[in-house]
Motif scaffolding. Structure first.
Motif, PDB file in Angstrom:
ATOM      1  N   ARG A  49       0.813  -1.220   0.000  1.00  0.00           N
ATOM      2  CA  ARG A  49       0.000   0.000   0.000  1.00  0.00           C
ATOM      3  C   ARG A  49       0.848   1.273   0.000  1.00  0.00           C
ATOM      4  O   ARG A  49       0.329   2.348   0.261  1.00  0.00           O
ATOM      5  CB  ARG A  49      -0.954  -0.020   1.185  1.00  0.00           C
ATOM      6  N   ILE A 104       1.938   4.144  -1.528  1.00  0.00           N
ATOM      7  CA  ILE A 104       1.476   4.869  -2.708  1.00  0.00           C
ATOM      8  C   ILE A 104       2.626   5.554  -3.452  1.00  0.00           C
ATOM      9  O   ILE A 104       2.661   5.584  -4.674  1.00  0.00           O
ATOM     10  CB  ILE A 104       0.341   5.843  -2.324  1.00  0.00           C
ATOM     11  N   TRP A 131      -5.965   1.110  -7.180  1.00  0.00           N
ATOM     12  CA  TRP A 131      -6.139   2.557  -7.142  1.00  0.00           C
ATOM     13  C   TRP A 131      -6.243   3.142  -8.543  1.00  0.00           C
ATOM     14  O   TRP A 131      -5.930   2.501  -9.539  1.00  0.00           O
ATOM     15  CB  TRP A 131      -4.947   3.201  -6.432  1.00  0.00           C
ATOM     16  N   LYS A 132      -6.602   4.410  -8.609  1.00  0.00           N
ATOM     17  CA  LYS A 132      -6.632   5.144  -9.873  1.00  0.00           C
ATOM     18  C   LYS A 132      -5.233   5.673 -10.155  1.00  0.00           C
ATOM     19  O   LYS A 132      -4.503   6.045  -9.239  1.00  0.00           O
ATOM     20  CB  LYS A 132      -7.602   6.329  -9.786  1.00  0.00           C
ATOM     21  N   SER A 133      -4.882   5.735 -11.436  1.00  0.00           N
ATOM     22  CA  SER A 133      -3.568   6.276 -11.780  1.00  0.00           C
ATOM     23  C   SER A 133      -3.575   6.770 -13.219  1.00  0.00           C
ATOM     24  O   SER A 133      -4.444   6.429 -14.018  1.00  0.00           O
ATOM     25  CB  SER A 133      -2.475   5.221 -11.604  1.00  0.00           C
ATOM     26  N   VAL A 138      -0.777   8.639  -8.754  1.00  0.00           N
ATOM     27  CA  VAL A 138      -1.511   7.510  -8.178  1.00  0.00           C
ATOM     28  C   VAL A 138      -2.396   8.041  -7.054  1.00  0.00           C
ATOM     29  O   VAL A 138      -1.945   8.839  -6.231  1.00  0.00           O
ATOM     30  CB  VAL A 138      -0.556   6.427  -7.641  1.00  0.00           C
ATOM     31  N   ARG A 139      -3.648   7.577  -7.034  1.00  0.00           N
ATOM     32  CA  ARG A 139      -4.608   7.995  -6.008  1.00  0.00           C
ATOM     33  C   ARG A 139      -5.160   6.759  -5.299  1.00  0.00           C
ATOM     34  O   ARG A 139      -5.622   5.823  -5.939  1.00  0.00           O
ATOM     35  CB  ARG A 139      -5.762   8.746  -6.644  1.00  0.00           C
ATOM     36  N   GLY A 140      -5.098   6.781  -3.977  1.00  0.00           N
ATOM     37  CA  GLY A 140      -5.654   5.673  -3.211  1.00  0.00           C
ATOM     38  C   GLY A 140      -5.441   5.870  -1.730  1.00  0.00           C
ATOM     39  O   GLY A 140      -4.908   6.880  -1.286  1.00  0.00           O
ATOM     40  N   ASN A 141      -5.838   4.876  -0.956  1.00  0.00           N
ATOM     41  CA  ASN A 141      -5.661   4.904   0.489  1.00  0.00           C
ATOM     42  C   ASN A 141      -4.503   3.983   0.860  1.00  0.00           C
ATOM     43  O   ASN A 141      -4.621   2.769   0.748  1.00  0.00           O
ATOM     44  CB  ASN A 141      -6.939   4.458   1.211  1.00  0.00           C
ATOM     45  N   GLU A 192      -9.895   2.560   6.327  1.00  0.00           N
ATOM     46  CA  GLU A 192     -10.552   3.397   5.315  1.00  0.00           C
ATOM     47  C   GLU A 192     -10.765   4.821   5.818  1.00  0.00           C
ATOM     48  O   GLU A 192     -10.888   5.756   5.041  1.00  0.00           O
ATOM     49  CB  GLU A 192     -11.883   2.782   4.895  1.00  0.00           C
ATOM     50  N   GLU A 206      -8.251   9.107   1.165  1.00  0.00           N
ATOM     51  CA  GLU A 206      -7.426   8.942  -0.022  1.00  0.00           C
ATOM     52  C   GLU A 206      -6.274   9.949  -0.058  1.00  0.00           C
ATOM     53  O   GLU A 206      -6.365  11.041   0.487  1.00  0.00           O
ATOM     54  CB  GLU A 206      -8.275   9.082  -1.281  1.00  0.00           C
TER      55      GLU A 206
END
Length: 147
Positions: free
Chosen positions: A7, A9, A34-36, A106-109, A114, A118
């Motif tokens: 994880r 990021i 995640w989004k990237s 990169v976008r995520g947690n 949770e 993000e």
């Protein structure tokens, strides 16, 4: 609050920006939950670097256009990465420097909880130097900011 290897990021953004070909990039993207996005930018103007990254992030849905806090988080992560690239002096053309960069967002947690929300990581890799071919050297920068 634990940060596991899977994880991290910033690590994922750095690996993505350093990937040598489209297949390797796609493998990294497919492994991420995640989004990237990624791309290239070259300029003697730091504003153009920021604009290219923001445009790519909006066009690919990594951030939402109409949500200020997302654009703001991306801006701060990008500026932090640019500080690394330019060694703390975010100046390019005004001091006769130019960059040729690849970027990854990169976008995520990155946390197990949770509730931590993000985050965005921006990685930059490429060259910086005088605006004369052959008078540049490698550079890298990483910026991470919460949304």
């Amino acid at each position: 609050m634990t940060l596991s290897k899977e994880r991290r990021i910033g690590r994922h953004a750095t690996l993505l920006v350093l990937a040598d070909d489209k297949t390797e990039q796609q493998d990294l993207i497919d492994r991420l939950p995640w989004k990237s996005c990624n791309g290239k930018v070259g300029s003697m103007d730091s504003q153009k670097v920021v604009a290219a990254i923001e445009t790519a992030a909006k066009q690919t849905g990594v951030i939402q256009s109409g949500v200020y806090r997302e654009t703001h988080a991306l801006y701060h992560a990008t500026m932090e990465a640019l500080h690394g690239v330019t060694r703390g002096q975010v100046q390019l053309g005004s001091v006769l420097r130019t960059v040729g960069l690849r970027f990854a967002v990169v976008r995520g947690n990155p946390y197990e909880s949770e509730q931590e929300g993000e985050w965005l990581a921006v990685a930059l890799y490429g060259t910086i130097g005088a605006p004369v071919k052959g008078l540049e050297h490698e550079t890298i920068g990483l910026g991470i900011n919460h949304i």
